[in-house]
Design an enzyme around this catalytic site. Structure first.
Site, PDB file in Angstrom:
ATOM      1  N   SER A  31       0.673  -1.135   0.094  1.00 57.27           N
ATOM      2  CA  SER A  31      -0.043   0.001  -0.052  1.00 57.27           C
ATOM      3  C   SER A  31       0.818   1.344  -0.090  1.00 57.27           C
ATOM      4  O   SER A  31       2.173   1.271   0.140  1.00 57.27           O
ATOM      5  CB  SER A  31      -0.872   0.223   1.163  1.00 57.27           C
ATOM      6  OG  SER A  31      -1.675  -1.260   1.263  1.00 57.27           O
ATOM      7  N   SER A  33       2.222   5.182  -1.971  1.00 60.05           N
ATOM      8  CA  SER A  33       2.391   5.797  -3.199  1.00 60.05           C
ATOM      9  C   SER A  33       3.324   5.014  -4.241  1.00 60.05           C
ATOM     10  O   SER A  33       3.426   4.909  -5.445  1.00 60.05           O
ATOM     11  CB  SER A  33       2.744   7.039  -3.081  1.00 60.05           C
ATOM     12  OG  SER A  33       3.835   7.177  -2.353  1.00 60.05           O
ATOM     13  N   ASP A  89       6.191  -4.088  -1.258  1.00 62.49           N
ATOM     14  CA  ASP A  89       5.666  -2.928  -0.324  1.00 62.49           C
ATOM     15  C   ASP A  89       6.501  -1.762  -0.297  1.00 62.49           C
ATOM     16  O   ASP A  89       7.760  -1.783  -0.190  1.00 62.49           O
ATOM     17  CB  ASP A  89       5.175  -3.472   0.672  1.00 62.49           C
ATOM     18  CG  ASP A  89       4.115  -2.943   1.740  1.00 62.49           C
ATOM     19  OD1 ASP A  89       3.409  -3.321   2.453  1.00 62.49           O
ATOM     20  OD2 ASP A  89       3.583  -1.759   0.955  1.00 62.49           O
ATOM     21  N   ALA A  91       7.755   1.859   2.444  1.00 55.09           N
ATOM     22  CA  ALA A  91       8.082   1.499   3.910  1.00 55.09           C
ATOM     23  C   ALA A  91       8.224   3.119   4.182  1.00 55.09           C
ATOM     24  O   ALA A  91       8.396   3.949   3.276  1.00 55.09           O
ATOM     25  CB  ALA A  91       9.330   0.711   4.197  1.00 55.09           C
ATOM     26  N   ASP A  92       8.135   3.363   5.624  1.00 51.36           N
ATOM     27  CA  ASP A  92       8.207   4.919   5.908  1.00 51.36           C
ATOM     28  C   ASP A  92       9.789   5.042   6.293  1.00 51.36           C
ATOM     29  O   ASP A  92      10.312   6.326   6.001  1.00 51.36           O
ATOM     30  CB  ASP A  92       7.494   5.098   6.877  1.00 51.36           C
ATOM     31  CG  ASP A  92       5.960   4.770   6.701  1.00 51.36           C
ATOM     32  OD1 ASP A  92       5.464   5.410   5.780  1.00 51.36           O
ATOM     33  OD2 ASP A  92       5.262   4.130   7.461  1.00 51.36           O
ATOM     34  N   LYS A 102       6.764   0.780   9.272  1.00 47.55           N
ATOM     35  CA  LYS A 102       5.552   0.682   8.049  1.00 47.55           C
ATOM     36  C   LYS A 102       4.295   1.127   8.906  1.00 47.55           C
ATOM     37  O   LYS A 102       4.351   1.258  10.054  1.00 47.55           O
ATOM     38  CB  LYS A 102       5.432  -0.538   7.430  1.00 47.55           C
ATOM     39  CG  LYS A 102       6.454  -0.842   6.326  1.00 47.55           C
ATOM     40  CD  LYS A 102       6.361  -2.037   5.779  1.00 47.55           C
ATOM     41  CE  LYS A 102       4.989  -2.462   5.171  1.00 47.55           C
ATOM     42  NZ  LYS A 102       4.639  -1.327   4.191  1.00 47.55           N
ATOM     43  N   GLY A 104       2.602   4.275   8.033  1.00 44.39           N
ATOM     44  CA  GLY A 104       2.349   5.625   7.507  1.00 44.39           C
ATOM     45  C   GLY A 104       1.017   5.809   6.858  1.00 44.39           C
ATOM     46  O   GLY A 104       0.444   6.668   7.022  1.00 44.39           O
ATOM     47  N   GLU A 111      -0.677  -5.625   5.730  1.00 46.34           N
ATOM     48  CA  GLU A 111       0.864  -5.618   4.991  1.00 46.34           C
ATOM     49  C   GLU A 111       1.629  -6.581   5.686  1.00 46.34           C
ATOM     50  O   GLU A 111       2.357  -7.313   5.186  1.00 46.34           O
ATOM     51  CB  GLU A 111       1.494  -4.182   4.892  1.00 46.34           C
ATOM     52  CG  GLU A 111       0.803  -3.274   4.351  1.00 46.34           C
ATOM     53  CD  GLU A 111       1.484  -1.833   4.354  1.00 46.34           C
ATOM     54  OE1 GLU A 111       1.779  -1.354   5.334  1.00 46.34           O
ATOM     55  OE2 GLU A 111       1.021  -0.951   3.445  1.00 46.34           O
TER      56      GLU A 111
HETATM   57  O1  DER Z   1       1.700   2.270   5.250  1.00 46.13           O
HETATM   58  C1  DER Z   1       2.638   1.820   4.804  1.00 46.13           C
HETATM   59  O2  DER Z   1       3.400   0.892   5.363  1.00 46.13           O
HETATM   60  C2  DER Z   1       3.047   2.009   3.350  1.00 46.13           C
HETATM   61  O3  DER Z   1       3.657   0.906   2.786  1.00 46.13           O
HETATM   62  C3  DER Z   1       3.774   3.321   3.280  1.00 46.13           C
HETATM   63  O4  DER Z   1       4.214   3.748   4.479  1.00 46.13           O
HETATM   64  C4  DER Z   1       4.722   3.564   2.232  1.00 46.13           C
HETATM   65  O5  DER Z   1       4.331   4.676   1.635  1.00 46.13           O
HETATM   66  P1  DER Z   1       4.788   5.631   0.341  1.00 46.13           P
HETATM   67  O6  DER Z   1       5.141   4.230  -0.571  1.00 46.13           O
HETATM   68  O7  DER Z   1       3.661   6.195  -0.133  1.00 46.13           O
HETATM   69  O8  DER Z   1       5.923   6.031   0.790  1.00 46.13           O
END
Ligand code: DER
Length: 238
Positions: A31, A33, A89, A91-92, A102, A104, A111
């Site tokens: 999840s 962007s 996936d 990550a923050d 993770k 954010g 996830e």
């Molecule tokens: O919520 C999460 O873990 C998402 O993977 C996120 O943190 C990553 O977001 P981004 O790809 O929009 O930076």
């Protein structure tokens, strides 16, 4: 290059390496962007290049599910596909030991479930997510998904055990707290930046507090991380 271009480079590098025609069957779709660029690349390979005809995509959130459907990719679930070849996936933040923060985007519970069902878990991110120690880049704290009735006692227990402050994540376009795809609340725990934490110990201890559904600490889970760098290169961390 722009942040979006950096995200795109990381996402495409991961798809090229881990989604193999005729081999990869089930992929977990994260999840946020950055993952959007990975799904766009998958869709290109399916609909333009005529590849990956039997690829199944398992989502990690409402957003990921919509992304899969919007690109007409095959939607899967853990009932039918409990073992995935790879999960990709965002990550923050990712530290030097590949411990990830993770959540954010508030999707950490599904996830982590999907990442744990995959033979390999791969992270894609732009260069602002890469750090030596957690907290250097990401200042919003560790997201923790909690049962709504327990958000105050959990907050108090975390602060007593590990210091810092845990805040209930409030919605912006709705009065009251954010409610996750699973019907839970989120605490963002701003830990003590200067303190040396054993993140594996912290993760286990917080997870054991009754009412905690999941933490945004992904410890020992990432197999490889791809960072799109400002100079246009992709840096891989294993
Ligand atoms: O919520 C999460 O873990 C998402 O993977 C996120 O943190 C990553 O977001 P981004 O790809 O929009 O930076």
């Amino acid at each position: 290059i722009s942040l979006d271009q950096a995200k795109k480079l990381a996402a495409r590098a991961a798809v090229e390496e881990w989604i193999i025609e005729g081999e990869t069957k089930i992929v977990g779709i994260g999840s946020g962007s950055t993952i959007v660029y990975a799904v766009e690349r998958l869709a290109e390979r399916v609909w333009k290049d005529g590849e990956l005809s039997d690829l199944i995509c398992v989502p990690t959130s409402f957003q990921a599910r919509s992304l899969i459907l919007d690109h007409n990719l095959n939607l899967g679930d853990l009932d039918r596909y409990p073992i995935l070849d790879v999960a990709i996936d965002g990550a923050d933040e990712v530290d030097s030991r590949m411990v990830c923060i993770k959540g954010g985007g508030g999707c950490l519970m599904q996830e982590k479930i999907v990442a744990a069902c995959a033979k390999r878990f791969v992270v894609v991110a732009d260069y602002t997510k890469k750090s030596l120690r957690l907290g250097e880049q990401w200042c919003k704290g560790v997201p923790i998904e909690v049962a709504p009735i327990a958000h105050v006692p959990i907050k108090l227990k975390i602060e007593a055990m590990f210091g810092g402050e845990a805040h209930l994540r409030m919605a912006k376009a709705k009065a009251g707290p954010i409610v996750t795809d699973n019907g839970n609340f989120l605490l963002d725990w701003k830990f003590v930046a200067k303190r040396e934490y054993d993140w594996d110990e912290v993760n286990h201890a917080i997870k054991m507090i009754p009412g905690v559904m999941e933490t945004g600490l992904f410890v020992g889970m990432a197999h490889k991380c791809y960072f799109g760098m400002a100079d246009g290169n992709v840096k891989a961390q294993v």
